[in-house]
Scaffold this active site. Structure first.
Site, short mmCIF file in Angstrom:
data_model
loop_
_atom_site.label_atom_id
_atom_site.label_comp_id
_atom_site.label_asym_id
_atom_site.label_seq_id
_atom_site.Cartn_x
_atom_site.Cartn_y
_atom_site.Cartn_z
N ASP A 136 -19.70 50.28 25.13
CA ASP A 136 -18.58 50.20 26.30
C ASP A 136 -19.14 51.35 27.13
O ASP A 136 -19.66 52.46 26.82
CB ASP A 136 -17.35 50.54 25.77
CG ASP A 136 -17.14 51.54 24.83
OD1 ASP A 136 -18.20 52.13 24.13
OD2 ASP A 136 -15.92 52.26 24.78
N GLU B 23 -16.19 53.46 21.94
CA GLU B 23 -16.36 54.70 21.63
C GLU B 23 -15.79 55.43 22.89
O GLU B 23 -15.17 56.52 22.67
CB GLU B 23 -17.74 55.17 21.76
CG GLU B 23 -18.01 56.68 21.09
CD GLU B 23 -18.21 57.56 22.35
OE1 GLU B 23 -18.55 58.73 22.03
OE2 GLU B 23 -18.01 57.24 23.53
#
Length: 461
Positions: A100, A176
């Site tokens: 991400d 994350e």
């Protein structure tokens, strides 16, 4: 930039030579690594929507012979896990990077309350390109550029004929960056850390001796990581029908708690300055400087006006160094808001993640491996990373939390060049070789005697 701190006394488990460097470097193609980073970086992958990027990594690993598998809390948000080596008794080294990328929510009804229109139009949120010898785009910087580097590192080892004694785990994780479930924004779609490397460690079939969170560190390293908390501070008041309202002389006496926000923000500003000064933490593995900032404010319902509001909530983000605990911050904030005379107020942490650091002696072999890899690649010893890189959450925290000695290290964070990518891939490959050992010749080096006095690992006779 790094501060020049020498990691004296750190010794890698296995010898790596100039001949190894030359053979592996010859197997790293600059056009290939740039193409991989750009292709992967240009797959839109905001938090919660990592599937396409994860599928690409899975397919790449399968094509290159790294036996990938998918392990996820949901099919849409998988961790991708590949392996190389494992043919002997060498140590296992896990590389991880996140799929991400920081981005707006892309929900116009939410983003309009946080961003300027021109900020939303910035192409670097989801697009990457090479221009004037530099790589642009947030996904390459954070974090699919470093991901591409360890993928190419594994391919270079394989191409150059270096099978490994220990296992080299290649992992790509969702979530994350975040976000975190807060208030009505709840459920798996809003989860970050819990379904990424944390889920990978518990359910991914991995058994690392050491771990590296591959992220931009300007080629430095740190084994320190900060956590964070989000405090919801609620001010209570009274809703009064506007035609019946009598304005008090002072805003602090207004029945509508929104009028007390100025006093609250002054209080929190003063608290944050004191907190920052008191929270500086330094160890051989890094300097952590936790900071604090108001993230958002919510109060009332815009379309249901007429009587003000009885409640306004302020959300305060606070970093935590590896030694700080949430209860200490809770007590400190409660004391500050009580002393400010804000009326009815409550303080509650709605997100809590502690910071962690590796044990200096236990992480020493990994540091020694990165050091020799850095010397062979860049011509100088590795340095301690700049404080900003040990003052944030990175996924080495997950492994240090579970007693797996872990660091974060990687290429130039801002505007990396193609050479930065190839150099980083070589550092990762040589590090893996120095930790895992070559399967055909598992010959350990004779470890040097511990260095005392200035030894950064805290070992005493």
């Amino acid at each position: 930039m790094a501060d020049g701190f020498p990691f004296a006394g750190a010794t890698a488990p296995y010898t790596v030579t100039e001949a190894d460097r030359a053979a592996i470097a010859a197997a790293i193609s600059e056009p290939e690594i740039v193409e991989l980073a750009l292709t992967l970086g240009n797959i839109p992958s905001p938090a919660g929507h990592e599937k396409a990027a994860g599928d690409f990594v899975y397919d790449w690993m399968a094509k290159e012979g790294f036996s990938p598998r998918k392990v996820g809390a949901t099919p849409e948000r998988n961790n991708i896990i590949g392996t190389w080596g494992g043919k002997g008794e060498g140590k296992n080294l896990l590389f991880t990077a996140h799929l991400d990328t920081e981005a707006p929510t892309w929900n116009p009804d939410l983003d309009a309350f946080k961003y300027r229109p021109e900020t939303l139009e910035n192409p670097e949120w989801e697009k990457c390109w090479l221009e004037d010898g530099k790589l642009y785009g947030y996904p390459i910087a954070n974090d699919r550029g470093p991901m591409s580097c360890f993928l190419i590192a594994a391919k270079a080892l394989k191409t150059a004929g270096y099978d490994l004694s220990g296992k080299m785990y290649l992992t790509a994780c969702p979530g994350e960056i975040g976000p975190e479930p807060i208030e009505e924004h709840r459920g798996i779609a809003y989860m970050g850390k819990d379904i990424g490397a944390h889920y990978l460690f518990h359910h991914g079939g991995v058994a690392p001796d050491y771990a590296i969170a591959a992220e931009g560190c300007d080629f430095g390293l740190t084994w320190v990581g900060c956590g964070y908390a989000v405090f919801r501070i609620r001010l209570w008041g009274e809703g009064v029908f506007t035609p019946l309202l009598t304005h008090p002389e002072k805003a602090s006496d207004h029945p509508n708690p929104i009028y007390r926000l100025g006093k609250l923000t002054d209080c929190l500003h003063a608290w944050s300055r004191e907190f920052e000064a008191a929270s500086l933490y330094e160890s051989p593995g890094g300097i952590a400087q936790p900071k604090s900032q108001i993230a958002s404010v919510r109060g009332g319902i815009p379309y249901a006006f007429g009587a003000g509001t009885e409640l306004v909530s302020l959300y305060l983000e606070v970093g935590l160094n590896p030694k700080q605990r949430i209860a200490d911050l809770q007590h400190s904030l409660e004391k500050a808001v009580r002393a400010a005379g804000l009326g009815e107020v409550d303080v509650e942490p709605v997100v809590v993640r502690h910071g962690f650091e590796a044990d200096g002696a236990e992480v020493s072999p990994l540091v020694g491996a990165v050091d020799i890899a850095t010397q062979l690649t860049l011509g100088h010893p590795v340095e301690r990373a700049a404080p900003v890189y040990s003052s944030m959450w990175r996924d080495h925290n997950v492994f240090n939390m579970h007693r797996i000695p872990a660091i974060t290290t990687g290429f130039r964070r801002w505007r990396p060049t193609p050479k930065d990518l190839t150099d980083s891939a070589l550092v990762y490959a040589l590090t893996a070789l120095a930790v895992c050992g070559r399967a055909e010749s598992v010959e350990t080096v004779e470890h040097r005697a511990p260095v005392y006095g200035d030894n950064p690992f805290g070992t005493e006779p």
